[in-house]
Write a protein that holds these residues in place. Structure first.
Motif, PDB file in Angstrom:
ATOM      1  N   VAL A  48     -28.952   4.032  44.545  1.00 48.71           N
ATOM      2  CA  VAL A  48     -29.752   4.668  43.498  1.00 48.71           C
ATOM      3  C   VAL A  48     -28.810   5.453  42.593  1.00 48.71           C
ATOM      4  CG1 VAL A  48     -31.626   6.246  42.935  1.00 48.71           C
ATOM      5  CG2 VAL A  48     -31.754   4.851  45.017  1.00 48.71           C
ATOM      6  N   VAL A  49     -28.796   5.092  41.316  1.00 53.45           N
ATOM      7  CA  VAL A  49     -28.088   5.869  40.300  1.00 53.45           C
ATOM      8  C   VAL A  49     -29.123   6.761  39.635  1.00 53.45           C
ATOM      9  CG1 VAL A  49     -26.789   5.798  38.141  1.00 53.45           C
ATOM     10  CG2 VAL A  49     -26.374   4.070  39.903  1.00 53.45           C
ATOM     11  N   ALA A  50     -28.977   8.075  39.802  1.00 58.29           N
ATOM     12  CA  ALA A  50     -29.943   9.032  39.260  1.00 58.29           C
ATOM     13  C   ALA A  50     -29.292   9.834  38.152  1.00 58.29           C
ATOM     14  CB  ALA A  50     -30.441   9.965  40.357  1.00 58.29           C
ATOM     15  N   VAL A  51     -30.046  10.040  37.060  1.00 59.84           N
ATOM     16  CA  VAL A  51     -29.524  10.745  35.893  1.00 59.84           C
ATOM     17  C   VAL A  51     -30.452  11.910  35.565  1.00 59.84           C
ATOM     18  CG1 VAL A  51     -28.748  10.523  33.506  1.00 59.84           C
ATOM     19  CG2 VAL A  51     -28.641   8.542  35.031  1.00 59.84           C
ATOM     20  N   GLU A  52     -29.880  13.085  35.341  1.00 58.27           N
ATOM     21  CA  GLU A  52     -30.650  14.271  34.968  1.00 58.27           C
ATOM     22  C   GLU A  52     -29.953  14.975  33.810  1.00 58.27           C
ATOM     23  OE1 GLU A  52     -32.948  17.139  34.128  1.00 58.27           O
ATOM     24  OE2 GLU A  52     -33.600  15.653  35.624  1.00 58.27           O
ATOM     25  N   VAL A  53     -30.720  15.279  32.748  1.00 52.93           N
ATOM     26  CA  VAL A  53     -30.136  15.845  31.537  1.00 52.93           C
ATOM     27  C   VAL A  53     -29.887  17.341  31.646  1.00 52.93           C
ATOM     28  CG1 VAL A  53     -32.350  16.306  30.391  1.00 52.93           C
ATOM     29  CG2 VAL A  53     -30.321  15.790  29.006  1.00 52.93           C
ATOM     30  N   ASP A  54     -30.691  18.066  32.434  1.00 50.82           N
ATOM     31  CA  ASP A  54     -30.530  19.511  32.570  1.00 50.82           C
ATOM     32  C   ASP A  54     -29.380  19.799  33.548  1.00 50.82           C
ATOM     33  OD1 ASP A  54     -31.161  22.151  34.138  1.00 50.82           O
ATOM     34  OD2 ASP A  54     -32.290  22.310  32.259  1.00 50.82           O
ATOM     35  N   PRO A  55     -28.334  20.505  33.109  1.00 48.13           N
ATOM     36  CA  PRO A  55     -27.169  20.700  33.990  1.00 48.13           C
ATOM     37  C   PRO A  55     -27.488  21.465  35.267  1.00 48.13           C
ATOM     38  CG  PRO A  55     -26.978  22.037  31.987  1.00 48.13           C
ATOM     39  CD  PRO A  55     -28.114  21.101  31.775  1.00 48.13           C
ATOM     40  N   ALA A  56     -28.355  22.481  35.178  1.00 49.09           N
ATOM     41  CA  ALA A  56     -28.703  23.243  36.381  1.00 49.09           C
ATOM     42  C   ALA A  56     -29.467  22.374  37.374  1.00 49.09           C
ATOM     43  CB  ALA A  56     -29.516  24.478  36.003  1.00 49.09           C
ATOM     44  N   LEU A  57     -30.420  21.596  36.879  1.00 46.34           N
ATOM     45  CA  LEU A  57     -31.158  20.701  37.758  1.00 46.34           C
ATOM     46  C   LEU A  57     -30.250  19.627  38.345  1.00 46.34           C
ATOM     47  CD1 LEU A  57     -34.530  20.147  35.838  1.00 46.34           C
ATOM     48  CD2 LEU A  57     -34.155  21.503  37.894  1.00 46.34           C
ATOM     49  N   ALA A  58     -29.337  19.117  37.529  1.00 47.26           N
ATOM     50  CA  ALA A  58     -28.417  18.090  38.010  1.00 47.26           C
ATOM     51  C   ALA A  58     -27.554  18.629  39.152  1.00 47.26           C
ATOM     52  CB  ALA A  58     -27.542  17.581  36.871  1.00 47.26           C
TER      53      ALA A  58
END
Length: 205
Positions: A48-58
Motif C-alpha cells: 500500500v502506497v499511502a499519500v497524505e498532504v498535511d505534514p503533521a498527519l503524514a
C-alpha cells in the motif's frame, strides 16, 4: 469521511474488491487507519502506497504504520506521477475529476474509487457529490458508475474551479447520475456526456 460513518466507508471499500497480494494507492491517508486496514487485507505479498498532504498527519500516520512493512507512507498531494501500477486506488478526499496520473497508473482490471464532489462558498471545505467507481477494462477502456451519495472534505490541489462549476450544473440537471463509462479520447461534447472535462468525460454508452 464519507458522511462520517465507518460502516459506510467499509461498504465502499468492499466495492473495490481488494485482494491479498494487490498493490494499492491510498490518497488522503489521514492518521493511517484505513491505510492499515488496506495493508492488512493485501497481506505480506501486497503493498500500500499511502499519500497524505498535511505534514503533521503524514508524520503521525508514518508512526502509526511503523509495524506494517507493506505500508509506504508519503507526504504529498497525491497527484503523482507514480512510477508503478496499482490494482486498487482509493481516494479519501473530494475531487472534481480523476487525476490523469491515477488513470495512467491503474492496472488492467484495476479499480479506482473517489468522491466526485462540488463545493459552494457557504459549505467551506466540505463538498457534496457521489462515490464514483471506475474500472479499467482490457486496453484503454474504463467503466464508471455511482455507488452512493457522499459529503467529504475537499482534497488539496485536487480540484479545478471550472470543473467545479460544471459539476454543480450537472448535479442540478441529474441529482443521481447513471453514467456508465469514462472516456479519455478527444471528442465533441454531446447528449451522452454527463460531465465533459478537458481530458476525460463521464457519460453513458
Amino acid at each position: 469521511l464519507f458522511n462520517g460513518s465507518p460502516g459506510r466507508v467499509s461498504s465502499v471499500i468492499d466495492a473495490l474488491n481488494v485482494r491479498p497480494g494487490n498493490t494499492v494507492l491510498h490518497v488522503g491517508a489521514g492518521l493511517g487507519y484505513y491505510t492499515a486496514m488496506l495493508a492488512h487485507i493485501v497481506g505480506a505479498k501486497g503493498r500500500v502506497v499511502a499519500v497524505e498532504v498535511d505534514p503533521a498527519l503524514a508524520s503521525a500516520a508514518r508512526r502509526n504504520l511503523v509495524s506494517m512493512p507493506g505500508a509506504d507512507l508519503r507526504h504529498g498531494d497525491g497527484r503523482g506521477p507514480f512510477d508503478e501500477s496499482f490494482d486498487v486506488i482509493l481516494v479519501h478526499a473530494g475531487v472534481t475529476h480523476p487525476q490523469a496520473s491515477w488513470l495512467d497508473s491503474l492496472a488492467e482490471g484495476g479499480r479506482l474509487l473517489f468522491p466526485l464532489t462540488a463545493t459552494m462558498p457557504a459549505m467551506g471545505r466540505i463538498g457534496q457529490g457521489f462515490m464514483t467507481l471506475v474500472s479499467r477494462a482490457a486496453g484503454e477502456g474504463f467503466t464508471a458508475r455511482v455507488l452512493m451519495m457522499t459529503a467529504i472534505y475537499s482534497g488539496v490541489d485536487l480540484r479545478d474551479e471550472t470543473l467545479n462549476g460544471l459539476l454543480g450544473q450537472a448535479m442540478m440537471r441529474t441529482p443521481f447520475p447513471r453514467f456508465t463509462r469514462l472516456r479519455r479520447d478527444a471528442h465533441e461534447q454531446g447528449p451522452s456526456c454527463w460531465l465533459h472535462g478537458g481530458d476525460f468525460c463521464l457519460g453513458v454508452d
